[in-house]
Design a protein around this motif. Sequence first.
Motif, PDB file in Angstrom:
ATOM      1  N   LEU A 164       6.107  -3.773   7.409  1.00 51.21           N
ATOM      2  CA  LEU A 164       5.777  -5.221   7.765  1.00 51.21           C
ATOM      3  C   LEU A 164       4.335  -5.534   7.173  1.00 51.21           C
ATOM      4  O   LEU A 164       4.126  -6.979   6.783  1.00 51.21           O
ATOM      5  N   PRO A 165       3.418  -4.947   7.402  1.00 52.75           N
ATOM      6  CA  PRO A 165       2.202  -5.107   6.944  1.00 52.75           C
ATOM      7  C   PRO A 165       1.912  -5.327   5.603  1.00 52.75           C
ATOM      8  O   PRO A 165       1.158  -6.250   4.996  1.00 52.75           O
ATOM      9  N   LEU A 166       2.846  -4.808   4.788  1.00 55.95           N
ATOM     10  CA  LEU A 166       2.816  -5.050   3.250  1.00 55.95           C
ATOM     11  C   LEU A 166       3.607  -6.419   3.019  1.00 55.95           C
ATOM     12  O   LEU A 166       3.070  -7.184   2.196  1.00 55.95           O
ATOM     13  N   ALA A 167       4.467  -6.653   3.807  1.00 52.84           N
ATOM     14  CA  ALA A 167       5.378  -8.091   3.600  1.00 52.84           C
ATOM     15  C   ALA A 167       4.529  -9.137   3.954  1.00 52.84           C
ATOM     16  O   ALA A 167       4.564  -9.780   3.411  1.00 52.84           O
ATOM     17  N   PHE A 168       3.639  -8.797   4.855  1.00 53.85           N
ATOM     18  CA  PHE A 168       2.735 -10.047   5.031  1.00 53.85           C
ATOM     19  C   PHE A 168       1.218  -9.935   4.546  1.00 53.85           C
ATOM     20  O   PHE A 168       0.412 -10.665   4.812  1.00 53.85           O
ATOM     21  N   ARG A 169       1.236  -8.899   3.642  1.00 50.13           N
ATOM     22  CA  ARG A 169      -0.099  -8.832   2.986  1.00 50.13           C
ATOM     23  C   ARG A 169      -1.323  -8.771   3.729  1.00 50.13           C
ATOM     24  O   ARG A 169      -2.446  -9.427   3.495  1.00 50.13           O
ATOM     25  N   THR A 170      -1.023  -7.808   4.784  1.00 48.16           N
ATOM     26  CA  THR A 170      -2.148  -7.761   5.804  1.00 48.16           C
ATOM     27  C   THR A 170      -3.500  -7.124   5.320  1.00 48.16           C
ATOM     28  O   THR A 170      -3.588  -5.978   4.579  1.00 48.16           O
ATOM     29  N   THR A 186       6.181   2.071  16.767  1.00 49.71           N
ATOM     30  CA  THR A 186       6.943   1.140  17.208  1.00 49.71           C
ATOM     31  C   THR A 186       6.282   0.092  17.998  1.00 49.71           C
ATOM     32  O   THR A 186       6.288  -1.344  17.896  1.00 49.71           O
ATOM     33  N   LEU A 187       5.622   0.655  18.930  1.00 55.52           N
ATOM     34  CA  LEU A 187       4.710  -0.349  19.760  1.00 55.52           C
ATOM     35  C   LEU A 187       3.677  -1.080  18.928  1.00 55.52           C
ATOM     36  O   LEU A 187       3.219  -2.168  19.306  1.00 55.52           O
ATOM     37  N   GLN A 188       2.972  -0.433  17.906  1.00 54.54           N
ATOM     38  CA  GLN A 188       2.004  -1.286  17.152  1.00 54.54           C
ATOM     39  C   GLN A 188       2.345  -2.233  16.550  1.00 54.54           C
ATOM     40  O   GLN A 188       1.992  -3.326  16.333  1.00 54.54           O
ATOM     41  N   PHE A 189       3.493  -2.046  15.648  1.00 56.52           N
ATOM     42  CA  PHE A 189       3.892  -2.632  14.540  1.00 56.52           C
ATOM     43  C   PHE A 189       5.214  -3.937  15.124  1.00 56.52           C
ATOM     44  O   PHE A 189       5.489  -4.753  14.408  1.00 56.52           O
ATOM     45  N   CYS A 190       5.616  -3.883  16.302  1.00 60.92           N
ATOM     46  CA  CYS A 190       6.628  -4.769  16.601  1.00 60.92           C
ATOM     47  C   CYS A 190       5.870  -6.239  16.909  1.00 60.92           C
ATOM     48  O   CYS A 190       6.653  -7.002  16.738  1.00 60.92           O
ATOM     49  N   ARG A 191       4.637  -6.206  16.932  1.00 62.79           N
ATOM     50  CA  ARG A 191       3.847  -7.523  16.955  1.00 62.79           C
ATOM     51  C   ARG A 191       4.180  -8.495  15.875  1.00 62.79           C
ATOM     52  O   ARG A 191       3.868  -9.600  15.945  1.00 62.79           O
ATOM     53  N   TYR A 192       4.689  -7.978  14.547  1.00 66.85           N
ATOM     54  CA  TYR A 192       5.136  -8.749  13.480  1.00 66.85           C
ATOM     55  C   TYR A 192       6.034  -9.452  13.575  1.00 66.85           C
ATOM     56  O   TYR A 192       6.573 -10.232  12.922  1.00 66.85           O
ATOM     57  N   ALA A 193       7.200  -9.222  14.783  1.00 75.34           N
ATOM     58  CA  ALA A 193       8.213  -9.841  14.877  1.00 75.34           C
ATOM     59  C   ALA A 193       8.159 -11.370  14.948  1.00 75.34           C
ATOM     60  O   ALA A 193       8.897 -12.113  14.239  1.00 75.34           O
TER      61      ALA A 193
END
Length: 753
Positions: free
Chosen positions: A557-563, A500-507
């Motif tokens: 979210l990394p998939l959604a933004f094609r990271t 949660t702490l790592q991927f909340c950055r995508y908000a």
Amino acid sequence: MSRQSAQDAVSPFAPVASASAVQVAIADSLRNARALLEKNDLGAARRLYEGVLTLSPDNVEALHLLGLVCLRQGDAARAEPLIGRSMRAGLRQAWNFTNHGAALVGVGRYRDALAVLDEALKLDPAHPPAHMAVGDALLGLERFDEAIAAYDRSLQRAPVQAQAWSRRGAALRALGRPADALISLERALKLDANDAVTHAERGHALREVGRRDEALRQYRLAMVVCGRSPALLLATGIALTELGRAAEALTILDEGLQLAPDDKTLLYASCVALDMLHARAELLRRCDRLLAIDREQSAAWVGRGNALLGLDRHQEAAEAYREALKRAPGHVDALRNHAAALRALGRHDEALDDYDRALALTGAHPELLYNRAVTLQQLARYDEATDSHAKAASAPADTAQHLYTRAVALQQIGEHEAALRAYVQACERDPHHGAARRSEAYCRLLMGDMEAGWPLHEARWHATDVALHRRHADRPLWLGVEPIAGKTVLLHAEQGYGDTLQFCRYANLVQAKGATVILQAPRELATLLASLRDVSCIVSEDDAIPPFDFQVPLMSLPLAFRTTLDTIPAPGAYLHADARRRDEWRRRVDAIATPHKLKIGLAWSGNPRHNNDENRSLSFAELAPLFALDATFVSLQPQVRERDRAALAASQVVCFDDALVDFADTAALIDALDGVITVDTSVAHLAGAVGRPVWILLPRAPDWRWLLERDDSPWYPNARLFRQARPGDWPAVIERVGNALLEMMPAGDVAAA
């Protein structure tokens, strides 16, 4: 018996002469019964034959043909004495002996049946029903090759016998030839599409050739044909379990248990499903229920041990596995799981003995060798551990699980390309192996292949334990395709605090597309996450959620933004400690720290339930070499394990115990320190998210997010990575960390040893 053979069975009896009204009535009843038998109206024929025997208890024709009717109705226990009485009256035709032989088979008297059927074949060597009944007797005696030969002799003379084809298929399956069995079973179903036994047998054969989806459909078809019997519900439940659909399996098996509450096989199958679901408390109850029926069942003791192990009742788990081993000393799963319980108790030498005992039984075995390697790591026998990992990586691996374990071992020795191939092979062998599918994604991500890794990462939802906790699956999922301007998007946590702490950055990236963002996360994180920009509101898992249009699990979210590696959003800090709390913690730390000395936070172990805990966590004692440095060390450990309490209490490490009430407090304390040294746990992500210097200690095979062969992280610009060179070799890592700390200190800041 076929329709034709029923006619043959009736015709040898001559009409009964009339001598009285009773005899006339008997003659009429027998004639009518024969007609009903020829029409296969068994119920009506049975009533007439029973009426005849009421008037004439020794009537040979009624005795024999009532026995035949009972046999064809599946009541062999009633049929055999009736036919036996008729035979003692002197019947001597081949079909009489055949019927008697079939009845004896029905009551399990297979050798007696063969003797009777030998008489039938002496009279008529070509009699197809006799050859089929011989096959049935041999099948019961588990003389499967001979049974097949008998069925073949019957089918050569009468190839349209559905039951002969079906039982031939059963014999082939018993010989381990399910693919050949399918040919016979399909012939049987062409002749009789409504035979439930054949449908079930075909389902078993399909399971055995790995066609589990087809097997499931076959079992369901069998239930349509003959109803939901305990046996078919059991087979369906097992198929669903093998497909990884444990929740559905449990529902089906529970239905079976309603029909047969004390059926040991159904109970055990439900225990397997519960184990897959990690429903430990219910698993324990069911194993105890099973043991109350049969205390000697070793598999139930193993299941009980698994439940207790999952409940962290390690001593009781070890005792349950010992009970299993008393009853089955060569039970490999009991040995392996007993070793796991001993490892949890810190009894690594004894655990090693269990693995060696198991390997003596199995030979080279990937899972045993891998777990043996991890145990050797705990014993600080690092070269031997590496050797055991290498043996696990080269052990025979025919099943998907063994291929998966081979891949894990290959990663431990640094062979990541080979590991990736093994994961792919495991997925090909069993497309439903959730761990292999997830691990293929993780391996690609670890190697930096995010283009392929993120789509595969969605396979995590195929794991039973993950899918059960999936939220909002009934709402539209956004993976970056649909426009979301003017829409409300719910981002929701799915796994641990660190994720949660790592991927909340995508908000903020979601908000930048014009969406209103709601973030659902664990309550313990809510105060800290309120510092996140561009989120309209934070809700916890049990709060009411405002209306939303789309939902996204945070790790999608990394998939959604094609990271890619080049586009990872990596701001120096995207979460922020509360200034008032930070100042308060700074005062508290300064009050106990030596001025001008480094103030370093420490976290040495993560969640003990994490599936890689033994590789990623240290004992507190392993940090001891750092304490020779003249710095102030502060514990950030959220939960101190029992094994570490005494050593921590005897050290000079500062502990604030219950003063750290939530992650916002821990973030404020971290902000008051010069840096953090931590294993791969939520503290690492917390320090990185608030932009503080963090040194992360990594096992030989790290989690995918830390990539390979680099000492920095594209996720956290302020992170420095310290990696094991050999599996389990934390002392070498701690030595490098100590040297790095020493380089940061002014001369003379090393304490006397």
